[in-house]
Design an enzyme around this catalytic site. Sequence first.
Site, PDB file in Angstrom:
ATOM      1  CG  ASP A  73       6.789   2.871   6.006  1.00 32.92           C
ATOM      2  OD1 ASP A  73       5.614   3.128   5.388  1.00 32.92           O
ATOM      3  OD2 ASP A  73       6.851   1.744   6.448  1.00 32.92           O
TER       4      ASP A  73
HETATM    5  N1  URA Z   1       7.134  -1.999   3.766  1.00 35.84           N
HETATM    6  C1  URA Z   1       7.031  -1.431   4.696  1.00 35.84           C
HETATM    7  O1  URA Z   1       6.625  -1.800   5.803  1.00 35.84           O
HETATM    8  N2  URA Z   1       7.577   0.025   4.776  1.00 35.84           N
HETATM    9  C2  URA Z   1       7.992   0.683   3.450  1.00 35.84           C
HETATM   10  O2  URA Z   1       8.501   1.723   3.778  1.00 35.84           O
HETATM   11  C3  URA Z   1       8.196  -0.296   2.510  1.00 35.84           C
HETATM   12  C4  URA Z   1       7.557  -1.554   2.341  1.00 35.84           C
END
Ligand code: URA
Length: 250
Positions: free
Chosen positions: A108
Amino acid sequence: MAAEAVRLQKVIAQAGVASRRAAEQLILEGRVTVNGQVVSALGTKVVQTDEVAVDGVPLDGQEKPVYYLLNKPRGVVTTSHDDKGRKTVLDLLGEEVTARVYPVGRLDYDTTGALLLTNDGELANQLMHPKHKVDKVYTAKVKGLATLPALAPLKKGILLHGKRTAPARVAVEQVDTKKQVSYVRLTIHEGRHHQVKEMLAQVGFPVEKLTRDRYAFLDLQSLPAGDYRPLKHDEVKRLKAGDYRFLRRK
Ligand code: URA
């Protein structure tokens, strides 16, 4: 004997242009030609003598495969291009990286940590397939005082959007009673959208910060946020051989 017909997306991935999934997208977007004709149907198969090009560039101008481990900082998107003009992980690469690499999977915008970049579509495809169960180890700073019993449902798997998550490994690293926050380590091998955040939120611990410490056996060691390094020959060999676990099995 007739030459073997192979799916177009596989040929594109093998040439190192994109992962198989991204190659499908290129086809759907009408960016792929076979013998000069745009082909936008996914089932298309080609033989070795067919001339395949992506964005007008023939596949036989193949690049040497390259592999990098990046410590992704916050505030960077894990795509090759962002419609909103935000900084992407590719913007972090220096001029010495001339190959058209792309990220293997996604972190993310606000997640930091280990991210592989490569132009080797076959390996990327292999690593992203859930059946290969690549260990991804995350540390989450969560709101609340985490305990193992409270996190236990994650070990079995929970329903997320109607689909059960695979069993995760969980550990409570630290609990700060003053600040009412905890640090939880979660090892999963799936890569669903916002998976770790949603898993932890569902057991009552909303995530404030998330870092991926390890991807398979690769960890960040002394790699500062925003930096990257090429994988060693031996590391590439291990990934190709299917060594995806953070701890080697005895
Ligand atoms: N899980 C999440 O919620 N975000 C990420 O960036 C990776 C795994």
